[in-house]
Design an enzyme around this catalytic site. Structure first.
Site, short mmCIF file in Angstrom:
data_model
loop_
_atom_site.label_atom_id
_atom_site.label_comp_id
_atom_site.label_asym_id
_atom_site.label_seq_id
_atom_site.Cartn_x
_atom_site.Cartn_y
_atom_site.Cartn_z
N HIS A 38 53.84 -24.60 13.53
CA HIS A 38 53.77 -24.43 14.98
C HIS A 38 54.21 -23.01 15.38
O HIS A 38 53.60 -22.38 16.22
CB HIS A 38 54.72 -25.42 15.69
CG HIS A 38 54.39 -26.86 15.47
ND1 HIS A 38 55.25 -27.73 14.84
CD2 HIS A 38 53.31 -27.61 15.81
CE1 HIS A 38 54.73 -28.94 14.81
NE2 HIS A 38 53.55 -28.91 15.38
N GLY A 148 45.94 -24.86 14.86
CA GLY A 148 46.03 -24.63 13.43
C GLY A 148 44.81 -25.15 12.69
O GLY A 148 44.24 -26.18 13.06
N ARG A 188 54.92 -34.96 10.15
CA ARG A 188 54.93 -36.24 9.45
C ARG A 188 55.56 -36.15 8.05
O ARG A 188 55.86 -37.18 7.46
CB ARG A 188 53.52 -36.82 9.36
CG ARG A 188 52.99 -37.32 10.70
CD ARG A 188 51.72 -38.15 10.55
NE ARG A 188 51.37 -38.84 11.78
CZ ARG A 188 50.48 -38.40 12.68
NH1 ARG A 188 49.84 -37.27 12.46
NH2 ARG A 188 50.22 -39.09 13.78
#
Ligand code: AMP
Length: 281
Positions: A38, A148, A188
């Site tokens: 990010h 991304g 995740r």
């Protein structure tokens, strides 16, 4: 100082003022629990814009009924600190009821591209993604928006929505950021146990193998995929390979003969965690 805004009208007012000052606005939409992937998007945005807005919103409409919406990792305080350190100007973190008030009923549906790859296994997922990205674009009105390549299909689909709907935003794709051992960074990854973390390496290893085979002259997608499959299944905690596909980078159609620039994508369950990754050949 990073300013936190949680209210849609306040965000819109702020943007209006910034636009009057001719500020160029860069936007990084996320679901939070931020990592270096990010933050690389933030870095890209800061280079080309006067103001960078990061949104943090775990979007319920892009999760299937049996998916991980409830347990998706959330830590706004930690995210704010990371945004502060990265020099983000505004964090927009609306509540679900602000984005989807009672009676909400308008969605964005794309008739191509969304039924393949992840879309095949996550029906409705891209409808949720396109809807929320459209709404966020309307609220933030960015000049540039950063996504991304990690979510490669998502990037292609968002580019297409912007083109199809003549939206005034430039969509920029940014490279995948990986851990030192190759695992693509993802919120995740937090779900993985120590042992699962080792098996999660199978995804990037298989993608690097595909690239190596292609560079040695292999152009038969079946052969490349078979070698990838063998490698992935050699890891003990891999539960299921959902898909491995080699596709045209724009149309996402499967290739009969592999060429330079094609994209290899895969989704694999390691334990109960679904991981995705991809690579350009
Ligand atoms: P997410 O919070 O997972 O919805 O991701 C928000 C944005 O960050 C999306 O555009 C993702 O593609 C991007 N992103 C997530 N992980 C990575 C990564 N490892 N490298 C680059 N971009 C990423």
């Amino acid at each position: 100082m990073t300013k936190l805004i949680q209210n849609i009208n306040e965000m819109k007012q702020t943007i209006k003022t910034l636009k009057q000052q001719n500020k160029k606005i860069g936007f990084v939409p996320t679901m939070g629990y931020l990592h270096k992937g990010h933050l690389s998007l933030v870095e890209c945005s800061k280079k080309k814009n006067d103001i960078t807005v990061v949104s943090i919103f775990v979007n319920p409409t892009q999760f299937g009924e049996n998916e991980d919406f409830d347990k998706y990792p959330r830590d706004l305080e930690r995210d704010l600190k990371l945004c502060e350190e990265a020099g983000v100007d505004y964090v927009f973190a609306p509540k679900v009821y602000e984005i989807y008030p009672e009676g909400y009923s308008t969605y964005v549906i794309m008739e191509t591209l969304t039924d393949k790859l992840c879309g095949k296994y996550r029906p409705g997922h891209f409808k949720g993604v396109l809807t929320v990205v459209n709404k966020l674009f309307n609220i933030v009105q960015p000049d540039n928006a950063y996504f991304g390549e990690k979510d490669y299909q998502q990037l292609i689909i968002i580019k297409k929505m912007v083109e199809d709907l003549n939206m005034n935003v430039n969509v920029v794709g940014c490279p995948i950021i990986r851990e030192e051992d190759g695992l693509a960074m993802s919120s995740r990854n937090k779900y993985l146990s120590e042992e699962e973390r080792k098996s999660a390496l199978s995804l990037s290893k298989a993608l690097f193998l595909a690239k190596e085979l292609f560079e040695k002259g292999e152009t038969n997608p079946q052969k490349i995929k078979e070698e990838m499959r063998k490698l992935i299944l050699s890891y003990p905690l891999v539960k299921e390979i959902q898909y491995i596909e080699i596709v045209d980078p724009k149309t996402l159609e499967e290739k009969q003969k592999v060429e330079k620039g094609d994209r290899v994508l895969l989704a694999v369950f390691v334990g109960d965690t679904r991981l995705i990754d991809n690579i350009e050949l």
